[in-house]
Design a protein around this motif. Structure first.
Motif, PDB file in Angstrom:
ATOM      1  N   ILE A  89       0.837  -1.202   0.000  1.00 53.94           N
ATOM      2  CA  ILE A  89       0.000   0.000   0.000  1.00 53.94           C
ATOM      3  C   ILE A  89       0.865   1.244   0.000  1.00 53.94           C
ATOM      4  N   LYS A  90       0.451   2.201  -0.803  1.00 53.08           N
ATOM      5  CA  LYS A  90       1.073   3.524  -0.790  1.00 53.08           C
ATOM      6  C   LYS A  90       0.077   4.503  -0.181  1.00 53.08           C
ATOM      7  N   ASP A  91       0.605   5.544   0.455  1.00 55.83           N
ATOM      8  CA  ASP A  91      -0.279   6.499   1.131  1.00 55.83           C
ATOM      9  C   ASP A  91      -1.140   7.303   0.165  1.00 55.83           C
ATOM     10  N   ASP A  92      -0.601   7.585  -1.016  1.00 53.96           N
ATOM     11  CA  ASP A  92      -1.367   8.363  -1.979  1.00 53.96           C
ATOM     12  C   ASP A  92      -2.175   7.445  -2.891  1.00 53.96           C
ATOM     13  N   GLY A  93      -2.931   8.001  -3.784  1.00 53.81           N
ATOM     14  CA  GLY A  93      -3.680   7.217  -4.774  1.00 53.81           C
ATOM     15  C   GLY A  93      -4.978   6.678  -4.219  1.00 53.81           C
ATOM     16  N   ARG A  94      -5.279   5.428  -4.566  1.00 52.64           N
ATOM     17  CA  ARG A  94      -6.505   4.723  -4.174  1.00 52.64           C
ATOM     18  C   ARG A  94      -7.759   5.381  -4.756  1.00 52.64           C
TER      19      ARG A  94
ATOM     20  N   GLU B  69      -3.575   0.114 -16.401  1.00 51.21           N
ATOM     21  CA  GLU B  69      -2.135  -0.118 -16.265  1.00 51.21           C
ATOM     22  C   GLU B  69      -1.335   1.187 -16.192  1.00 51.21           C
ATOM     23  N   LYS B  70      -1.726   2.182 -16.988  1.00 47.34           N
ATOM     24  CA  LYS B  70      -0.970   3.439 -17.043  1.00 47.34           C
ATOM     25  C   LYS B  70      -1.118   4.263 -15.767  1.00 47.34           C
ATOM     26  N   GLU B  71      -2.195   4.032 -15.031  1.00 49.23           N
ATOM     27  CA  GLU B  71      -2.402   4.778 -13.787  1.00 49.23           C
ATOM     28  C   GLU B  71      -2.490   3.823 -12.590  1.00 49.23           C
ATOM     29  N   LYS B  72      -1.635   2.800 -12.603  1.00 50.35           N
ATOM     30  CA  LYS B  72      -1.711   1.780 -11.565  1.00 50.35           C
ATOM     31  C   LYS B  72      -1.415   2.331 -10.165  1.00 50.35           C
ATOM     32  N   GLU B  73      -0.723   3.476 -10.092  1.00 52.30           N
ATOM     33  CA  GLU B  73      -0.446   4.076  -8.787  1.00 52.30           C
ATOM     34  C   GLU B  73      -1.725   4.537  -8.102  1.00 52.30           C
ATOM     35  N   ASN B  74      -2.781   4.770  -8.914  1.00 49.52           N
ATOM     36  CA  ASN B  74      -4.058   5.226  -8.355  1.00 49.52           C
ATOM     37  C   ASN B  74      -5.027   4.081  -8.083  1.00 49.52           C
ATOM     38  N   VAL B  75      -4.573   2.855  -8.350  1.00 52.47           N
ATOM     39  CA  VAL B  75      -5.438   1.681  -8.210  1.00 52.47           C
ATOM     40  C   VAL B  75      -5.063   0.907  -6.950  1.00 52.47           C
ATOM     41  N   LEU B  76      -6.065   0.373  -6.265  1.00 52.19           N
ATOM     42  CA  LEU B  76      -5.837  -0.535  -5.145  1.00 52.19           C
ATOM     43  C   LEU B  76      -6.684  -1.783  -5.379  1.00 52.19           C
ATOM     44  N   VAL B  77      -6.036  -2.950  -5.371  1.00 54.91           N
ATOM     45  CA  VAL B  77      -6.729  -4.228  -5.603  1.00 54.91           C
ATOM     46  C   VAL B  77      -6.932  -4.937  -4.272  1.00 54.91           C
TER      47      VAL B  77
ATOM     48  N   LYS C 177       4.699  -6.974  -9.043  1.00 54.76           N
ATOM     49  CA  LYS C 177       4.540  -5.972 -10.106  1.00 54.76           C
ATOM     50  C   LYS C 177       4.395  -4.555  -9.559  1.00 54.76           C
ATOM     51  N   LYS C 178       4.545  -4.407  -8.206  1.00 52.85           N
ATOM     52  CA  LYS C 178       4.448  -3.107  -7.541  1.00 52.85           C
ATOM     53  C   LYS C 178       3.077  -2.452  -7.747  1.00 52.85           C
ATOM     54  N   ILE C 179       2.041  -3.282  -7.771  1.00 51.83           N
ATOM     55  CA  ILE C 179       0.679  -2.774  -7.887  1.00 51.83           C
ATOM     56  C   ILE C 179       0.059  -2.772  -6.499  1.00 51.83           C
ATOM     57  N   PRO C 180      -0.433  -1.624  -6.005  1.00 48.48           N
ATOM     58  CA  PRO C 180      -1.007  -1.555  -4.654  1.00 48.48           C
ATOM     59  C   PRO C 180      -2.112  -2.591  -4.459  1.00 48.48           C
ATOM     60  N   CYS C 181      -2.050  -3.336  -3.352  1.00 51.93           N
ATOM     61  CA  CYS C 181      -3.017  -4.413  -3.127  1.00 51.93           C
ATOM     62  C   CYS C 181      -3.113  -4.756  -1.645  1.00 51.93           C
ATOM     63  N   ILE C 182      -4.238  -5.376  -1.282  1.00 52.67           N
ATOM     64  CA  ILE C 182      -4.481  -5.837   0.089  1.00 52.67           C
ATOM     65  C   ILE C 182      -5.078  -7.240   0.011  1.00 52.67           C
ATOM     66  N   TYR C 183      -4.637  -8.129   0.912  1.00 47.89           N
ATOM     67  CA  TYR C 183      -5.283  -9.435   1.009  1.00 47.89           C
ATOM     68  C   TYR C 183      -6.520  -9.287   1.893  1.00 47.89           C
ATOM     69  N   GLY C 184      -7.647  -9.831   1.420  1.00 45.29           N
ATOM     70  CA  GLY C 184      -8.893  -9.776   2.193  1.00 45.29           C
ATOM     71  C   GLY C 184     -10.077  -9.776   1.253  1.00 45.29           C
ATOM     72  N   ASP C 185     -11.275  -9.603   1.811  1.00 46.38           N
ATOM     73  CA  ASP C 185     -12.445  -9.522   0.949  1.00 46.38           C
ATOM     74  C   ASP C 185     -13.342  -8.381   1.398  1.00 46.38           C
ATOM     75  N   LEU C 186     -14.347  -8.077   0.587  1.00 46.56           N
ATOM     76  CA  LEU C 186     -15.138  -6.876   0.804  1.00 46.56           C
ATOM     77  C   LEU C 186     -16.093  -6.979   1.992  1.00 46.56           C
ATOM     78  N   SER C 187     -16.245  -8.156   2.586  1.00 46.29           N
ATOM     79  CA  SER C 187     -17.116  -8.277   3.759  1.00 46.29           C
ATOM     80  C   SER C 187     -16.376  -7.980   5.059  1.00 46.29           C
ATOM     81  N   ASN C 188     -15.069  -7.764   4.971  1.00 46.67           N
ATOM     82  CA  ASN C 188     -14.245  -7.499   6.148  1.00 46.67           C
ATOM     83  C   ASN C 188     -14.154  -5.988   6.389  1.00 46.67           C
ATOM     84  N   LYS C 189     -14.683  -5.518   7.506  1.00 46.59           N
ATOM     85  CA  LYS C 189     -14.700  -4.087   7.823  1.00 46.59           C
ATOM     86  C   LYS C 189     -13.287  -3.508   7.881  1.00 46.59           C
ATOM     87  N   GLU C 190     -12.348  -4.305   8.426  1.00 46.06           N
ATOM     88  CA  GLU C 190     -10.965  -3.829   8.552  1.00 46.06           C
ATOM     89  C   GLU C 190     -10.345  -3.559   7.182  1.00 46.06           C
TER      90      GLU C 190
END
Length: 573
Positions: free
Chosen positions: A410-415, A434-442, A456-469
């Motif tokens: 995760i990067k502080d900016d973008g998302r 792909e060209k704006e991957k810094e603004n994407v969070l998976v 691939k240095k693509i911002p990402c988090i392990y988890g699913d959308l039902s998890n509040k955290e």
């Protein structure tokens, strides 16, 4: 009165047709009850056992040739364990690591120890405490794998941990079966274990030698089925000559085919036969049930507490101690809160060998029916249960979550763009961004996908959308676009609700399977609902129209499509 009437009717049937009538009655009555419980959205197994109670000696007494039915039920047990053996894939054992191997062994050991001494305290003697301990320690591969597959959670982190623990439990159950069929002397146990090792080696050698045969057989589906069944019966007959349980032979027959290229085809072909004989197995169990005294009712309640409370707590602590997050620990433990199909086979063997009483046998069958049925609801509603118990389980946060810290980048900016689910359709969205991957969070619950994104240095988090955290960490309130490629209607409804609570302006794009679901998602605030089948049909019509109008040739279109397919084929891996 009822017994006399049913006996009178059966006595008029020619002797050479009695078996046909009895098996027919079993299947017809089982089908009726299965249909009724399916309408009520309940598990099928209790319906089969209730069928056995109804048509067996306890109520109507319609089945007279109990020994034939029991013989057929052994074939059902063999098919069930053969399928369990097919799940023992070496690559899976490598993937799950220490939590499934070391943790699984600790879980089995702890529960065996606790359950054994509780059984002694309850007054059980001889070999009965051993059987009680084994029943409590193991969970159901058949039930859990089916439910995880239905929920598309089989490749999640907790799914892999669960499968790994189940694999080690199945191996331990086979070792236990090997020892139980001996006379418990040291020499007898060593001989039985040696025989089982010989079977394991034979399975390994067969797995190598059978490949050419399977390759040829795969060209004819009927031949593939016959070869697979032949291997099952070859090992089962071999186990009989080796004076081992046929369950051990069936298990290693499955293991022999588990790592072949045709495993999926074999499972598909064997499944109908397995289901047919499994019905007979569970009906036969019901026929052997008898009323249990009040003392055993108390024991039954205590065993339910052990299986559905103590066992999950033990597993949850073990998984947490291995450095996994609170939610992963909870989901792993929650899925294993039942007894195993091995439990039924173990106690059936114990009853046949005279190791346990009829009362204990009936108690354990009831325990298996109750825990398997209840765990269906626990797994189906696991996310809701986690949200309920999340606060009481906060003490688990004192343990360091080192394992899952590495599953995020995760990067502080973008998302500005959040993509929930990055397999198949999600990966296509990712390519377009792909060209704006810094603004994407998976956000994805497949650890392999997350590791690939991190590389691939693509911002990402392990988890699913039902998890509040996860939603808090994703900062959903700041996103400009929210995309969900997960076709789970309830979870997508929750995502829309949470997003609209925190972010009125975000564009929400959701994937759905059905038109009715799409209409409901629109009503609840989705900006656009993607129906892959509908879009595919529209796109297909446009392509056909452009070819017919001479706007593009088939050759050009095919070349463009192949180039595109090659470009997206290895987006993640």
């Amino acid at each position: 009165m009822v017994l006399e009437y049913s006996t009178g009717i059966l006595s008029t049937i020619p002797s050479n047709l009695v078996v046909l009538v009895e098996i027919g009655l079993m299947i017809i009555v089982a089908s009726i009850f299965a249909y009724l419980v399916k309408i009520l959205k309940q598990p099928l197994m209790p319906a089969y056992i209730f069928t056995g109670i109804l048509i067996g000696p306890l109520v109507l007494g319609l089945i007279k040739d109990i020994y034939l039915i029991e013989s057929l039920s052994y074939i059902g047990a063999a098919f069930l364990i053969f399928i369990a053996g097919l799940e023992i894939k070496l690559s899976k054992l490598k993937e799950v690591g220490s939590v499934s191997s070391i943790g699984g062994v600790f879980q089995i050991g702890i529960l065996l120890f606790i359950s054994f001494f509780i059984a002694l305290a309850l007054g059980f003697v001889g070999k009965e405490p051993i059987y009680i301990a084994l029943v409590v320690a193991f969970s159901s591969t058949m039930v859990v794998v089916k439910l995880l597959s239905d929920k598309r959670s089989i490749n999640s982190l907790h799914g892999r941990i669960i499968i790994g623990i189940l694999l080690f439990q199945d191996i331990a159950a086979i070792i236990a079966m090997t020892i139980l069929t001996s006379d418990f002397s040291t020499s007898s146990i060593l001989i039985s274990v040696l025989k089982a090792i010989i079977f394991a080696v034979a399975a390994f050698l067969l797995a190598i030698g059978i490949r050419p045969v399977l390759k040829v057989s795969a060209k004819n589906q009927e031949l593939l089925l016959l070869v697979s069944i032949s291997i099952l019966f070859l090992f089962a007959i071999g186990s009989i000559f080796a004076e081992l349980s046929i369950i051990i032979g069936a298990f290693f027959a499955g293991v022999a085919l588990a790592n072949s290229d045709y495993k999926i085809d074999i499972e598909g072909k064997i499944a109908p036969l397995r289901d047919f004989f499994a019905v007979i197995f569970f009906v036969a169990l019901g026929m052997r049930l008898e009323l249990i005294p009040l003392k055993f009712v108390t024991i039954l309640l205590l065993l339910i507490f052990m299986v559905m409370i103590i066992k999950p707590l033990t597993i949850m602590f073990i998984v947490r101690l291995f450095g996994y997050k609170k939610i992963t620990s909870f989901l792993s433990a929650n899925a294993l809160a039942q007894t195993s199909e091995f439990s039924l086979i173990i106690v059936t063997t114990g009853l046949t060998l005279g190791h346990i009483s009829n009362h204990l046998f009936s108690t354990i069958v009831l325990l298996t029916v109750i825990t398997m049925s209840l765990s269906t609801y626990l797994i189906t509603n696991e996310k809701k249960l986690y949200n309920i118990f999340s606060s009481p389980l906060n003490f688990l946060e004192s343990f360091h979550s080192k394992r899952e810290k590495s599953l995020e980048y995760i990067k502080d900016d973008g998302r500005k763009v959040l993509i929930f689910g990055c397999h198949r359709m999600g990966s296509l969205f990712l390519k377009e961004f792909e060209k704006e991957k810094e603004n994407v969070l998976v956000i994805d619950y497949n650890p392999e996908i997350i590791r690939s994104l991190i590389e691939k240095k693509i911002p990402c988090i392990y988890g699913d959308l039902s998890n509040k955290e996860v939603l808090e960490k994703a900062k959903i309130g700041d996103a400009e676009t929210v995309i969900s490629t997960i076709p789970d209607f309830e979870e997508n409804l929750m995502l829309i609700k949470k997003t609209r609570e925190l972010n009125k302006k975000a564009l929400i794009f959701i994937v759905a399977d059905r038109i009715s679901e799409a209409l409901d998602l629109y009503k609840n605030g989705a900006d656009y609902v993607i129906l892959p089948q509908v879009i595919g049909g529209q796109k297909g019509f446009e392509i056909i129209k452009s070819i017919k109008n001479g706007q593009i040739s088939v050759k050009q279109l095919k070349k463009q499509h192949l180039n595109y397919l090659n470009s997206i084929h290895h987006i993640l891996y």
